[in-house]
Motif scaffolding. Sequence first.
Motif, PDB file in Angstrom:
ATOM      1  N   ASP A 181       7.419  -4.683  -0.350  1.00  0.00           N
ATOM      2  CA  ASP A 181       6.406  -5.197  -0.960  1.00  0.00           C
ATOM      3  C   ASP A 181       6.500  -6.792  -1.306  1.00  0.00           C
ATOM      4  N   ALA A 182       5.070  -7.268  -0.976  1.00  0.00           N
ATOM      5  CA  ALA A 182       5.169  -8.803  -0.955  1.00  0.00           C
ATOM      6  C   ALA A 182       5.564  -9.294  -2.118  1.00  0.00           C
ATOM      7  N   VAL A 183       5.986 -10.468  -2.328  1.00  0.00           N
ATOM      8  CA  VAL A 183       6.374 -11.298  -3.637  1.00  0.00           C
ATOM      9  C   VAL A 183       5.775 -12.603  -3.741  1.00  0.00           C
ATOM     10  N   THR A 187       1.588 -12.266  -2.093  1.00  0.00           N
ATOM     11  CA  THR A 187       0.876 -11.191  -2.604  1.00  0.00           C
ATOM     12  C   THR A 187      -0.599 -11.405  -2.525  1.00  0.00           C
ATOM     13  N   HIS A 190      -1.394 -10.167   1.036  1.00  0.00           N
ATOM     14  CA  HIS A 190      -1.344  -8.618   1.276  1.00  0.00           C
ATOM     15  C   HIS A 190      -0.396  -8.067   0.459  1.00  0.00           C
ATOM     16  N   ASP A 191      -0.510  -6.660   0.218  1.00  0.00           N
ATOM     17  CA  ASP A 191       0.716  -6.224  -0.862  1.00  0.00           C
ATOM     18  C   ASP A 191       1.865  -5.843  -0.034  1.00  0.00           C
ATOM     19  N   ARG A 192       1.945  -6.026   1.237  1.00  0.00           N
ATOM     20  CA  ARG A 192       3.137  -5.575   2.172  1.00  0.00           C
ATOM     21  C   ARG A 192       3.551  -6.770   2.775  1.00  0.00           C
TER      22      ARG A 192
END
Length: 265
Positions: A181-183, A187, A190-192
């Motif tokens: 998961d992107a942090v 974010t 992308h969400d990854r």
Amino acid sequence: MCGRYATTVDPALLAVELDAIDETRSGTRVPEERHEAANYNVAPTDPVLAVVSRHSREHPDDAPRRRIRRMRWGLVPSWTKADEQGRPVRSAPLINARADTAASKPAFRTALTRTRCLVPMDGWYEWVLEPSAAGKAVKVPYFMTPTDGSRLYAAGLWSVWHDRAASSSSPLLSCTILTTDAVGELTGVHDRMPLVLGDGQWDRWLDPDAEPDAELLAGPSAAEVAGIEIRRVSQRVNSVANDGPDLIAPADPVGPAVGEQISLL
């Protein structure tokens, strides 16, 4: 996810920096002709550098050593069948594996247990759908890279594949990049993101005699990736035929800033 990235380090230099053995000239095969050190537009199935830790075949009781190997980007599980030309049969290259589900996936679970690697990169690309000046949405590329100019090391898995019908053929080494998961500010792109690891985590990840560390698989914190810059870059990177340092140079804005995009890819 991570579908394109840049890497410019020479394997001999990388071996010195990591106190590793450069095995990129070994007898393994990769299906492409591109072997230059610098590649600003690494695409699926390209040859890439990977860092592994393995015991010596001659002295298996010795401590494992870091080794630099060249692999095909896109994991080929060892059980993959060969076609009539002695090539692995695969509909799509397995360039990414989710860190949270790799242990349950047949294509990745053996590699997660036995053959983990690090994939060095200068940074990775993602595309964001944004409105242009003409009002039409366009895909805008961004490059995520350390602000201090250092390299990133993404957690990966690797495999050795043989054409069992041709015992004399060279093995094919291949790898995949784990995503999480992107942090933080990432974010907004992308969400990854690739599962990047710091130097204090490398030995735990690479250890061939240990089970995968659940703490490392959980992904980095926002603080740990705060030093990664999100840089809008030229749309020349859209074509895998293009290469060169201009691909990662900052580009003029064509739409709203990251965090204001209308949707994500």
